[in-house]
Design a protein around this motif. Structure first.
Motif, PDB file in Angstrom:
ATOM      1  N   GLU A 285       0.856  -1.194   0.000  1.00 47.06           N
ATOM      2  CA  GLU A 285       0.000   0.000   0.000  1.00 47.06           C
ATOM      3  C   GLU A 285       0.886   1.235   0.000  1.00 47.06           C
ATOM      4  O   GLU A 285       2.000   1.202   0.544  1.00 47.06           O
TER       5      GLU A 285
ATOM      6  N   SER B 275      -5.519   7.013   0.440  1.00 50.46           N
ATOM      7  CA  SER B 275      -4.946   5.858  -0.265  1.00 50.46           C
ATOM      8  C   SER B 275      -4.435   6.269  -1.640  1.00 50.46           C
ATOM      9  O   SER B 275      -5.038   7.104  -2.318  1.00 50.46           O
TER      10      SER B 275
ATOM     11  N   THR C  90      -6.378  -0.795  -1.779  1.00 53.46           N
ATOM     12  CA  THR C  90      -7.092   0.352  -1.194  1.00 53.46           C
ATOM     13  C   THR C  90      -8.361  -0.229  -0.552  1.00 53.46           C
ATOM     14  O   THR C  90      -8.576  -1.428  -0.616  1.00 53.46           O
TER      15      THR C  90
ATOM     16  N   SER D  96      -7.858  -1.752   4.306  1.00 47.85           N
ATOM     17  CA  SER D  96      -6.474  -1.302   4.124  1.00 47.85           C
ATOM     18  C   SER D  96      -5.957  -0.674   5.421  1.00 47.85           C
ATOM     19  O   SER D  96      -6.730  -0.242   6.281  1.00 47.85           O
TER      20      SER D  96
END
Ligand code: PLP
Length: 317
Positions: A258, A270, A285, A289
């Protein structure tokens, strides 16, 4: 708006609220010719019970002071800064949106308003705060373009990348304009020395997640030491993640699980994809997350929904 003036070598003493109006400057004012100025940005949020809350405003005051010292300007004290922000919010309270509908963005600005044609600090400085209601910055996750030809600020030790100098912002316009034409949301800047390490996005800090480890570039003079960044480092550590402030290579960013950005404007956001030299990588995402977990915690604290023992919230009224 709230305004205070100060002479070179003196301290700011008292200010006053006035209706928002234009600022009159001599063409030889230092801010116009030499970009002698620093600014800040923070938000007032309305809680469910109707209280108006500021998030760590004294951190913005301290960061302005650091910038003012670098740019040879007198600066309001932390107390004067926070007072000015509170006065501005109270005077504009009808513009603080209801919970979930946005926030009131407050912009403190410190400029060299005096005249100095020669290259030296002028005799007069002005501190202003004004405000505007804002919605959230980008609704969906970001698509970032890595920029490896244009750089953000004068970086490195002794540079000005680590302060919120007004001179650091127009230089990002060209890279952002080009990225937007190509369909990206924003630009991820690299270090100017090697173009190998990620630094920050045009107005937010960046974090890279791999497993339980969250890494973010060191705030050592090149990037702005974000107040959201600092808070997220603390919250993520509290939640059991291993947080590392270190150099992060572009290649490592492309291998991450991420990527997310932090800043007053966007909160914790995100990143859906990063594109580097036409290579596009997508990231996790959504609801489960790490970014979402941190967003919920931070925004919960900022809006008064999540109880905290941290002394981060200042109630305005
Ligand atoms: C260049 C830059 N980086 C990072 C940030 C994020 O800082 P903060 O979290 O204090 O808003 C900002 C916004 O102020 C910024 O302008």
């Amino acid at each position: 708006m709230y305004a205070m003036k100060c002479s070179l070598g003196q301290h700011f003493s008292h200010g006053s609220l006035t209706p928002l109006s234009s600022v009159s400057l001599n063409p030889a004012a230092s801010v116009l010719n030499y970009a002698q100025g620093v600014f800040e940005g923070l938000k007032a949020q309305r809680s469910d019970e109707g209280r108006i809350l500021l998030f760590r405003p004294e951190e913005n005051a301290r960061r302005m002071k650091m910038g003012a010292e670098r740019m040879c300007m007198p600066c309001p004290s932390v107390e004067q800064f926070v007072n000015a922000v509170k006065h501005t919010v109270i005077a504009n309270r009808r513009w603080v949106p209801p919970p979930g509908k946005g926030s009131l963005y407050i912009r403190p600005l410190l400029i060299a308003s005096g005249v100095a044609l020669g290259l030296r600090p002028p005799p007069e400085f002005t501190f202003l705060t004004y405000a505007s209601p804002v919605n959230s910055y980008h609704k969906s996750p970001l698509d970032l373009k890595v920029e490896n030809k244009l750089f953000r600020a004068i970086t490195g030790h002794g540079g000005t990348g680590g302060i919120k100098s007004i001179a650091n912002y127009a230089p990002v316009f060209r890279a952002i304009n080009e990225a937007k034409i190509q369909g990206f949301s924003d630009v991820l800047f690299l270090d100017a020395a090697t173009a190998n390490y990620i630094e920050e996005v045009s107005s937010s800090n960046v974090f890279v997640v791999k497993g339980n480890v969250i890494s973010t570039p060191v705030a050592d003079g090149s990037i702005l030491p974000g107040i959201t960044r600092k808070s997220i480092i603390e919250l993520a550590t509290d939640l059991g993640y291993q947080v590392m402030e270190r150099d992060v290579e572009v290649e490592e960013t492309l291998q991450a699980d991420e990527v997310f950005c932090t800043g007053t404007a966007m909160g914790v956001k995100s990143v859906a994809s990063v594109t580097y030299n036409n290579r596009r990588v997508e990231y996790k995402t959504g609801a489960d997350s790490v970014c979402q977990k941190l967003y919920d915690t931070l925004v919960g604290i900022q809006t008064g929904l999540v109880e905290t023992t941290k002394n981060w919230i200042v109630q305005v009224d």
